[in-house]
Motif scaffolding. Sequence first.
Motif, PDB file in Angstrom:
ATOM      1  N   CYS A 272     -32.861   1.064 -23.098  1.00  0.00           N
ATOM      2  CA  CYS A 272     -32.933  -0.362 -23.418  1.00  0.00           C
ATOM      3  C   CYS A 272     -32.792  -0.655 -24.906  1.00  0.00           C
ATOM      4  O   CYS A 272     -32.640  -1.820 -25.296  1.00  0.00           O
ATOM      5  CB  CYS A 272     -34.254  -0.941 -22.914  1.00  0.00           C
ATOM      6  SG  CYS A 272     -35.741  -0.221 -23.659  1.00  0.00           S
ATOM      7  N   ARG A 273     -32.863   0.365 -25.757  1.00  0.00           N
ATOM      8  CA  ARG A 273     -32.739   0.114 -27.189  1.00  0.00           C
ATOM      9  C   ARG A 273     -31.393  -0.548 -27.483  1.00  0.00           C
ATOM     10  O   ARG A 273     -30.351  -0.074 -27.050  1.00  0.00           O
ATOM     11  CB  ARG A 273     -32.848   1.426 -27.967  1.00  0.00           C
ATOM     12  CG  ARG A 273     -32.832   1.227 -29.481  1.00  0.00           C
ATOM     13  CD  ARG A 273     -32.671   2.563 -30.197  1.00  0.00           C
ATOM     14  NE  ARG A 273     -33.888   3.345 -30.214  1.00  0.00           N
ATOM     15  CZ  ARG A 273     -34.792   3.311 -31.197  1.00  0.00           C
ATOM     16  NH1 ARG A 273     -34.601   2.526 -32.247  1.00  0.00           N
ATOM     17  NH2 ARG A 273     -35.866   4.057 -31.143  1.00  0.00           N
ATOM     18  N   ASP A 274     -31.428  -1.626 -28.208  1.00  0.00           N
ATOM     19  CA  ASP A 274     -30.239  -2.378 -28.612  1.00  0.00           C
ATOM     20  C   ASP A 274     -29.708  -3.330 -27.546  1.00  0.00           C
ATOM     21  O   ASP A 274     -28.674  -3.957 -27.746  1.00  0.00           O
ATOM     22  CB  ASP A 274     -29.108  -1.446 -29.070  1.00  0.00           C
ATOM     23  CG  ASP A 274     -28.841  -1.595 -30.556  1.00  0.00           C
ATOM     24  OD1 ASP A 274     -29.652  -2.238 -31.241  1.00  0.00           O
ATOM     25  OD2 ASP A 274     -27.824  -1.084 -31.039  1.00  0.00           O
ATOM     26  N   LEU A 275     -30.391  -3.442 -26.386  1.00  0.00           N
ATOM     27  CA  LEU A 275     -29.982  -4.398 -25.365  1.00  0.00           C
ATOM     28  C   LEU A 275     -30.941  -5.586 -25.343  1.00  0.00           C
ATOM     29  O   LEU A 275     -32.159  -5.402 -25.359  1.00  0.00           O
ATOM     30  CB  LEU A 275     -29.964  -3.749 -23.977  1.00  0.00           C
ATOM     31  CG  LEU A 275     -28.922  -2.680 -23.691  1.00  0.00           C
ATOM     32  CD1 LEU A 275     -29.099  -2.163 -22.265  1.00  0.00           C
ATOM     33  CD2 LEU A 275     -27.506  -3.210 -23.885  1.00  0.00           C
ATOM     34  N   LEU A 276     -30.388  -6.789 -25.291  1.00  0.00           N
ATOM     35  CA  LEU A 276     -31.222  -7.977 -25.108  1.00  0.00           C
ATOM     36  C   LEU A 276     -31.701  -8.034 -23.656  1.00  0.00           C
ATOM     37  O   LEU A 276     -31.057  -7.483 -22.756  1.00  0.00           O
ATOM     38  CB  LEU A 276     -30.432  -9.231 -25.447  1.00  0.00           C
ATOM     39  CG  LEU A 276     -29.904  -9.339 -26.880  1.00  0.00           C
ATOM     40  CD1 LEU A 276     -29.092 -10.608 -27.039  1.00  0.00           C
ATOM     41  CD2 LEU A 276     -31.043  -9.296 -27.889  1.00  0.00           C
TER      42      LEU A 276
ATOM     43  N   GLU B 137     -29.050  -8.828 -21.213  1.00  0.00           N
ATOM     44  CA  GLU B 137     -28.107  -7.731 -20.965  1.00  0.00           C
ATOM     45  C   GLU B 137     -28.733  -6.671 -20.062  1.00  0.00           C
ATOM     46  O   GLU B 137     -28.055  -6.087 -19.204  1.00  0.00           O
ATOM     47  CB  GLU B 137     -27.665  -7.118 -22.298  1.00  0.00           C
ATOM     48  CG  GLU B 137     -26.860  -8.081 -23.152  1.00  0.00           C
ATOM     49  CD  GLU B 137     -26.679  -7.606 -24.585  1.00  0.00           C
ATOM     50  OE1 GLU B 137     -25.638  -7.918 -25.181  1.00  0.00           O
ATOM     51  OE2 GLU B 137     -27.587  -6.921 -25.117  1.00  0.00           O
TER      52      GLU B 137
ATOM     53  N   ARG C  71     -31.453  -3.728 -32.774  1.00  0.00           N
ATOM     54  CA  ARG C  71     -30.983  -5.104 -32.679  1.00  0.00           C
ATOM     55  C   ARG C  71     -32.156  -6.064 -32.492  1.00  0.00           C
ATOM     56  O   ARG C  71     -33.060  -5.807 -31.696  1.00  0.00           O
ATOM     57  CB  ARG C  71     -30.027  -5.197 -31.490  1.00  0.00           C
ATOM     58  CG  ARG C  71     -29.340  -6.527 -31.303  1.00  0.00           C
ATOM     59  CD  ARG C  71     -28.411  -6.386 -30.113  1.00  0.00           C
ATOM     60  NE  ARG C  71     -27.764  -7.616 -29.757  1.00  0.00           N
ATOM     61  CZ  ARG C  71     -27.025  -7.756 -28.655  1.00  0.00           C
ATOM     62  NH1 ARG C  71     -26.853  -6.710 -27.840  1.00  0.00           N
ATOM     63  NH2 ARG C  71     -26.455  -8.912 -28.370  1.00  0.00           N
TER      64      ARG C  71
ATOM     65  N   SER D  54     -34.146  -6.947 -29.051  1.00  0.00           N
ATOM     66  CA  SER D  54     -34.098  -5.878 -28.059  1.00  0.00           C
ATOM     67  C   SER D  54     -35.485  -5.271 -27.892  1.00  0.00           C
ATOM     68  O   SER D  54     -36.409  -5.586 -28.644  1.00  0.00           O
ATOM     69  CB  SER D  54     -33.089  -4.802 -28.472  1.00  0.00           C
ATOM     70  OG  SER D  54     -33.480  -4.170 -29.684  1.00  0.00           O
ATOM     71  N   TYR D  55     -35.630  -4.387 -26.930  1.00  0.00           N
ATOM     72  CA  TYR D  55     -36.935  -3.800 -26.643  1.00  0.00           C
ATOM     73  C   TYR D  55     -37.202  -2.588 -27.532  1.00  0.00           C
ATOM     74  O   TYR D  55     -36.437  -1.620 -27.498  1.00  0.00           O
ATOM     75  CB  TYR D  55     -37.002  -3.339 -25.185  1.00  0.00           C
ATOM     76  CG  TYR D  55     -37.028  -4.446 -24.165  1.00  0.00           C
ATOM     77  CD1 TYR D  55     -37.632  -5.669 -24.437  1.00  0.00           C
ATOM     78  CD2 TYR D  55     -36.467  -4.264 -22.912  1.00  0.00           C
ATOM     79  CE1 TYR D  55     -37.671  -6.673 -23.485  1.00  0.00           C
ATOM     80  CE2 TYR D  55     -36.501  -5.260 -21.948  1.00  0.00           C
ATOM     81  CZ  TYR D  55     -37.100  -6.465 -22.243  1.00  0.00           C
ATOM     82  OH  TYR D  55     -37.125  -7.455 -21.300  1.00  0.00           O
TER      83      TYR D  55
END
Length: 313
Positions: A89-93, A96, A129, A132-133
Amino acid sequence: MTRFGPKADRKITELLSAGGFTLSAEIIPPRNGADPESIIRQVESLTNAGSQFLAVTKGAGGSLRGGSLPIAQMIKDSFQTPCIAHFTCRDLLPEEVENQLIDHHFFGIRNILALRGDPPVGLEGWQPREGSYPYAYQLVEQLQALNQGRYLDRPGFKATERVKMDFCVGVACYPDSENPKERLEYYSQKAKAGADFAITQMLFDSDSYSRFKDDAAKLGIDIPILPGTRILKSKEQAAKVAQRFGVPVPKSYMNRLPETDAAATPEASLDAFMKFTDELKTKGAPGLHVFVLNDTELASRSLGLLSAHSRPI
Protein backbone atom coordinates in the motif's frame (compact mmCIF):
# COMPACT_ATOMS: atom_id res chain seq x y z
CA MET A 1 -28.17 -16.54 -13.75
CA THR A 2 -25.22 -17.24 -16.05
CA ARG A 3 -21.92 -17.82 -14.27
CA PHE A 4 -18.97 -16.04 -15.87
CA GLY A 5 -15.47 -14.94 -14.99
CA PRO A 6 -12.79 -16.55 -12.82
CA LYS A 7 -13.74 -18.86 -9.99
CA ALA A 8 -13.28 -17.55 -6.44
CA ASP A 9 -10.28 -18.99 -4.65
CA ARG A 10 -10.24 -21.21 -1.57
CA LYS A 11 -9.23 -19.32 1.58
CA ILE A 12 -5.92 -20.05 3.27
CA THR A 13 -7.64 -20.14 6.66
CA GLU A 14 -9.74 -23.07 5.40
CA LEU A 15 -6.58 -25.00 4.57
CA LEU A 16 -4.99 -24.19 7.92
CA SER A 17 -8.10 -25.12 9.90
CA ALA A 18 -8.32 -28.51 8.16
CA GLY A 19 -5.51 -29.78 10.38
CA GLY A 20 -2.20 -31.33 9.48
CA PHE A 21 1.02 -29.57 8.57
CA THR A 22 0.54 -27.38 5.50
CA LEU A 23 3.23 -26.95 2.85
CA SER A 24 3.46 -23.80 0.78
CA ALA A 25 5.93 -21.74 -1.22
CA GLU A 26 6.50 -18.13 -2.22
CA ILE A 27 7.60 -17.17 -5.72
CA ILE A 28 8.82 -13.95 -7.33
CA PRO A 29 7.50 -12.74 -10.70
CA PRO A 30 10.15 -12.76 -13.46
CA ARG A 31 11.87 -9.50 -14.27
CA ASN A 32 10.12 -7.42 -16.88
CA GLY A 33 11.14 -8.68 -20.30
CA ALA A 34 11.88 -12.25 -19.13
CA ASP A 35 10.15 -15.25 -20.67
CA PRO A 36 6.84 -15.71 -18.78
CA GLU A 37 7.02 -19.45 -19.44
CA SER A 38 9.67 -19.65 -16.72
CA ILE A 39 7.16 -18.87 -13.99
CA ILE A 40 4.75 -21.50 -15.34
CA ARG A 41 7.48 -24.15 -15.18
CA GLN A 42 8.31 -23.06 -11.63
CA VAL A 43 4.69 -23.25 -10.49
CA GLU A 44 4.30 -26.65 -12.12
CA SER A 45 7.37 -27.98 -10.31
CA LEU A 46 6.27 -26.69 -6.88
CA THR A 47 2.66 -27.85 -7.14
CA ASN A 48 3.68 -31.28 -8.40
CA ALA A 49 6.05 -31.53 -5.42
CA GLY A 50 3.20 -31.04 -2.95
CA SER A 51 2.83 -27.31 -2.29
CA GLN A 52 -0.75 -26.89 -1.10
CA PHE A 53 -0.81 -23.18 -1.86
CA LEU A 54 1.52 -20.56 -3.29
CA ALA A 55 2.17 -16.86 -2.72
CA VAL A 56 3.24 -14.34 -5.35
CA THR A 57 5.34 -11.37 -4.27
CA LYS A 58 4.87 -7.79 -5.40
CA GLY A 59 7.87 -6.03 -6.95
CA ALA A 60 9.61 -4.39 -3.99
CA GLY A 61 12.14 -1.62 -3.61
CA GLY A 62 11.43 -0.15 -7.04
CA SER A 63 12.20 -3.43 -8.81
CA LEU A 64 10.77 -3.87 -12.31
CA ARG A 65 8.70 -6.99 -11.80
CA GLY A 66 5.09 -6.74 -12.91
CA GLY A 67 2.54 -9.52 -13.24
CA SER A 68 1.76 -10.36 -9.62
CA LEU A 69 -2.03 -10.30 -10.11
CA PRO A 70 -2.23 -12.31 -13.37
CA ILE A 71 0.28 -14.87 -12.05
CA ALA A 72 -1.83 -15.36 -8.90
CA GLN A 73 -4.95 -15.73 -11.04
CA MET A 74 -3.17 -18.23 -13.32
CA ILE A 75 -2.06 -20.35 -10.36
CA LYS A 76 -5.61 -20.40 -8.99
CA ASP A 77 -7.37 -21.15 -12.26
CA SER A 78 -4.89 -23.15 -14.35
CA PHE A 79 -3.33 -25.17 -11.52
CA GLN A 80 -6.37 -25.27 -9.17
CA THR A 81 -4.00 -24.25 -6.38
CA PRO A 82 -4.94 -21.56 -3.83
CA CYS A 83 -2.75 -18.49 -4.06
CA ILE A 84 -1.88 -15.50 -1.89
CA ALA A 85 -1.37 -12.24 -3.77
CA HIS A 86 1.00 -9.81 -2.08
CA PHE A 87 -0.45 -6.29 -1.96
CA THR A 88 1.65 -3.25 -1.01
CA CYS A 89 0.00 0.00 0.00
CA ARG A 90 2.97 2.37 0.25
CA ASP A 91 2.49 5.19 -2.26
CA LEU A 92 -1.15 4.29 -3.01
CA LEU A 93 -4.04 6.57 -2.08
CA PRO A 94 -7.03 4.85 -0.39
CA GLU A 95 -9.03 5.32 -3.61
CA GLU A 96 -6.32 3.51 -5.60
CA VAL A 97 -6.17 0.76 -2.99
CA GLU A 98 -9.91 0.20 -3.29
CA ASN A 99 -9.82 0.09 -7.09
CA GLN A 100 -6.95 -2.39 -7.15
CA LEU A 101 -8.61 -4.60 -4.55
CA ILE A 102 -11.74 -4.65 -6.68
CA ASP A 103 -9.56 -5.87 -9.57
CA HIS A 104 -8.34 -8.70 -7.36
CA HIS A 105 -11.90 -9.57 -6.36
CA PHE A 106 -13.07 -9.71 -9.98
CA PHE A 107 -10.18 -12.05 -10.79
CA GLY A 108 -11.36 -14.38 -8.02
CA ILE A 109 -8.42 -13.60 -5.73
CA ARG A 110 -9.50 -14.02 -2.12
CA ASN A 111 -6.17 -14.33 -0.28
CA ILE A 112 -4.23 -11.10 0.22
CA LEU A 113 -0.97 -10.56 2.10
CA ALA A 114 -1.32 -6.98 3.29
CA LEU A 115 2.06 -5.23 3.26
CA ARG A 116 3.27 -1.68 3.59
CA GLY A 117 6.06 -2.24 1.06
CA ASP A 118 9.67 -1.10 0.99
CA PRO A 119 10.89 2.28 -0.28
CA PRO A 120 12.62 2.27 -3.67
CA VAL A 121 16.24 1.14 -3.44
CA GLY A 122 18.88 3.77 -4.17
CA LEU A 123 16.62 6.83 -4.02
CA GLU A 124 18.01 8.99 -1.22
CA GLY A 125 15.61 11.38 0.41
CA TRP A 126 12.58 9.56 -0.99
CA GLN A 127 9.34 10.33 0.85
CA PRO A 128 6.06 8.42 0.70
CA ARG A 129 3.26 9.99 -1.28
CA GLU A 130 1.11 12.34 0.75
CA GLY A 131 -2.16 10.69 1.67
CA SER A 132 -0.88 7.14 1.25
CA TYR A 133 -0.74 4.60 4.06
CA PRO A 134 2.42 4.61 6.20
CA TYR A 135 1.39 1.41 8.02
CA ALA A 136 0.17 -2.00 6.88
CA TYR A 137 -2.56 -2.15 9.54
CA GLN A 138 -4.36 0.63 7.64
CA LEU A 139 -4.50 -1.61 4.58
CA VAL A 140 -5.85 -4.42 6.76
CA GLU A 141 -8.55 -2.05 8.03
CA GLN A 142 -9.56 -1.14 4.48
CA LEU A 143 -9.70 -4.79 3.45
CA GLN A 144 -11.96 -5.61 6.39
CA ALA A 145 -14.11 -2.57 5.66
CA LEU A 146 -14.70 -3.96 2.16
CA ASN A 147 -15.52 -7.35 3.70
CA GLN A 148 -18.25 -5.55 5.65
CA GLY A 149 -19.52 -3.74 2.58
CA ARG A 150 -18.07 -0.37 3.58
CA TYR A 151 -16.60 1.48 0.60
CA LEU A 152 -15.10 4.93 0.20
CA ASP A 153 -17.62 7.68 -0.36
CA ARG A 154 -17.65 9.67 -3.56
CA PRO A 155 -18.81 13.26 -3.05
CA GLY A 156 -22.16 13.91 -4.71
CA PHE A 157 -22.83 10.23 -5.38
CA LYS A 158 -25.01 7.90 -3.32
CA ALA A 159 -24.46 4.17 -3.83
CA THR A 160 -27.59 2.05 -4.05
CA GLU A 161 -25.85 -1.26 -3.29
CA ARG A 162 -22.89 -2.22 -1.10
CA VAL A 163 -21.78 -5.77 -1.90
CA LYS A 164 -19.59 -7.36 0.76
CA MET A 165 -16.18 -8.57 -0.36
CA ASP A 166 -14.74 -11.85 0.94
CA PHE A 167 -11.00 -11.40 1.42
CA CYS A 168 -8.85 -13.60 3.64
CA VAL A 169 -6.20 -11.25 5.01
CA GLY A 170 -2.65 -12.26 5.86
CA VAL A 171 0.12 -10.09 7.30
CA ALA A 172 3.88 -10.25 7.78
CA CYS A 173 5.53 -10.60 11.18
CA TYR A 174 9.13 -10.26 12.33
CA PRO A 175 10.09 -12.59 15.22
CA ASP A 176 13.80 -11.73 14.96
CA SER A 177 13.43 -7.96 14.79
CA GLU A 178 15.40 -6.04 17.42
CA ASN A 179 12.88 -3.20 17.15
CA PRO A 180 10.16 -3.82 19.80
CA LYS A 181 7.63 -1.88 17.75
CA GLU A 182 8.31 -3.90 14.61
CA ARG A 183 8.40 -7.19 16.50
CA LEU A 184 5.16 -7.05 18.49
CA GLU A 185 3.48 -3.64 18.49
CA TYR A 186 2.99 -3.40 14.74
CA TYR A 187 1.98 -7.06 14.60
CA SER A 188 -0.58 -6.48 17.33
CA GLN A 189 -2.02 -3.52 15.40
CA LYS A 190 -2.39 -5.65 12.26
CA ALA A 191 -4.00 -8.50 14.19
CA LYS A 192 -6.45 -6.15 15.91
CA ALA A 193 -7.29 -4.58 12.54
CA GLY A 194 -8.54 -7.96 11.38
CA ALA A 195 -5.66 -10.11 10.07
CA ASP A 196 -6.65 -13.76 9.61
CA PHE A 197 -3.16 -15.30 9.51
CA ALA A 198 0.50 -14.30 9.48
CA ILE A 199 3.70 -15.35 7.72
CA THR A 200 7.04 -14.66 9.35
CA GLN A 201 10.01 -12.99 7.75
CA MET A 202 12.80 -15.38 6.71
CA LEU A 203 13.46 -17.41 9.84
CA PHE A 204 15.97 -20.14 10.80
CA ASP A 205 15.56 -20.37 14.59
CA SER A 206 12.70 -22.52 15.91
CA ASP A 207 13.16 -21.09 19.42
CA SER A 208 12.70 -17.57 18.04
CA TYR A 209 9.49 -18.71 16.33
CA SER A 210 8.23 -20.31 19.55
CA ARG A 211 8.98 -17.23 21.67
CA PHE A 212 7.20 -14.96 19.22
CA LYS A 213 4.15 -17.23 19.13
CA ASP A 214 4.03 -17.28 22.94
CA ASP A 215 4.48 -13.50 23.20
CA ALA A 216 1.68 -12.96 20.70
CA ALA A 217 -0.59 -15.31 22.66
CA LYS A 218 0.04 -13.28 25.83
CA LEU A 219 -1.37 -10.28 23.93
CA GLY A 220 -4.46 -12.26 23.03
CA ILE A 221 -3.40 -12.86 19.41
CA ASP A 222 -4.18 -16.40 18.34
CA ILE A 223 -4.24 -16.27 14.53
CA PRO A 224 -2.12 -18.95 12.76
CA ILE A 225 1.53 -17.96 12.26
CA LEU A 226 3.30 -19.71 9.40
CA PRO A 227 7.11 -19.78 9.66
CA GLY A 228 8.72 -18.60 6.44
CA THR A 229 12.18 -19.91 5.56
CA ARG A 230 14.48 -20.93 2.74
CA ILE A 231 16.83 -23.85 2.22
CA LEU A 232 20.44 -23.12 3.13
CA LYS A 233 23.28 -24.79 1.25
CA SER A 234 26.38 -23.93 3.31
CA LYS A 235 27.76 -21.93 6.22
CA GLU A 236 29.11 -19.49 3.63
CA GLN A 237 25.66 -18.88 2.16
CA ALA A 238 24.01 -18.77 5.60
CA ALA A 239 26.33 -15.95 6.68
CA LYS A 240 25.45 -13.96 3.56
CA VAL A 241 21.71 -14.54 4.07
CA ALA A 242 21.93 -13.52 7.73
CA GLN A 243 23.69 -10.29 6.81
CA ARG A 244 21.48 -9.40 3.87
CA PHE A 245 18.14 -10.05 5.56
CA GLY A 246 19.13 -9.20 9.13
CA VAL A 247 18.12 -12.58 10.59
CA PRO A 248 20.22 -14.87 12.78
CA VAL A 249 21.11 -18.43 11.84
CA PRO A 250 21.75 -20.34 15.10
CA LYS A 251 24.84 -22.50 15.57
CA SER A 252 22.68 -25.62 15.76
CA TYR A 253 21.60 -25.02 12.16
CA MET A 254 25.01 -23.81 11.00
CA ASN A 255 26.71 -26.95 12.30
CA ARG A 256 24.60 -29.12 10.01
CA LEU A 257 25.87 -27.34 6.89
CA PRO A 258 29.11 -27.76 4.91
CA GLU A 259 31.61 -24.92 5.10
CA THR A 260 31.40 -23.51 1.56
CA ASP A 261 29.12 -23.43 -1.46
CA ALA A 262 31.73 -25.50 -3.32
CA ALA A 263 31.42 -28.27 -0.72
CA ALA A 264 27.60 -28.13 -0.62
CA THR A 265 25.45 -31.06 -1.71
CA PRO A 266 21.67 -31.23 -2.09
CA GLU A 267 21.56 -34.10 0.39
CA ALA A 268 23.28 -32.08 3.15
CA SER A 269 21.04 -29.06 2.54
CA LEU A 270 17.89 -31.15 2.58
CA ASP A 271 18.90 -33.07 5.71
CA ALA A 272 19.53 -29.81 7.61
CA PHE A 273 16.26 -28.40 6.31
CA MET A 274 14.24 -31.46 7.32
CA LYS A 275 15.66 -31.34 10.86
CA PHE A 276 14.72 -27.68 11.12
CA THR A 277 11.22 -28.53 9.92
CA ASP A 278 10.94 -31.19 12.62
CA GLU A 279 11.89 -28.57 15.22
CA LEU A 280 9.17 -26.23 13.97
CA LYS A 281 6.61 -29.02 14.18
CA THR A 282 7.48 -29.64 17.82
CA LYS A 283 7.03 -25.91 18.50
CA GLY A 284 3.48 -26.01 17.16
CA ALA A 285 3.92 -24.49 13.70
CA PRO A 286 0.80 -25.09 11.58
CA GLY A 287 2.88 -25.49 8.43
CA LEU A 288 5.92 -24.33 6.52
CA HIS A 289 6.22 -21.55 3.95
CA VAL A 290 9.29 -21.85 1.71
CA PHE A 291 10.81 -18.77 0.08
CA VAL A 292 11.93 -20.19 -3.25
CA LEU A 293 13.99 -17.32 -4.71
CA ASN A 294 16.24 -18.97 -7.35
CA ASP A 295 16.26 -22.44 -5.75
CA THR A 296 13.24 -24.02 -7.45
CA GLU A 297 14.77 -27.47 -7.82
CA LEU A 298 15.90 -27.70 -4.19
CA ALA A 299 12.63 -26.22 -2.90
CA SER A 300 10.64 -28.73 -4.95
CA ARG A 301 12.71 -31.62 -3.66
CA SER A 302 12.20 -30.50 -0.07
CA LEU A 303 8.44 -30.14 -0.51
CA GLY A 304 8.33 -33.54 -2.17
CA LEU A 305 10.15 -35.14 0.76
CA LEU A 306 7.93 -33.46 3.32
CA SER A 307 4.78 -34.34 1.40
CA ALA A 308 5.63 -38.00 0.80
CA HIS A 309 7.59 -38.80 3.96
CA SER A 310 6.16 -36.72 6.78
CA ARG A 311 8.22 -37.52 9.84
CA PRO A 312 6.35 -38.44 13.03
CA ILE A 313 7.21 -36.34 16.06
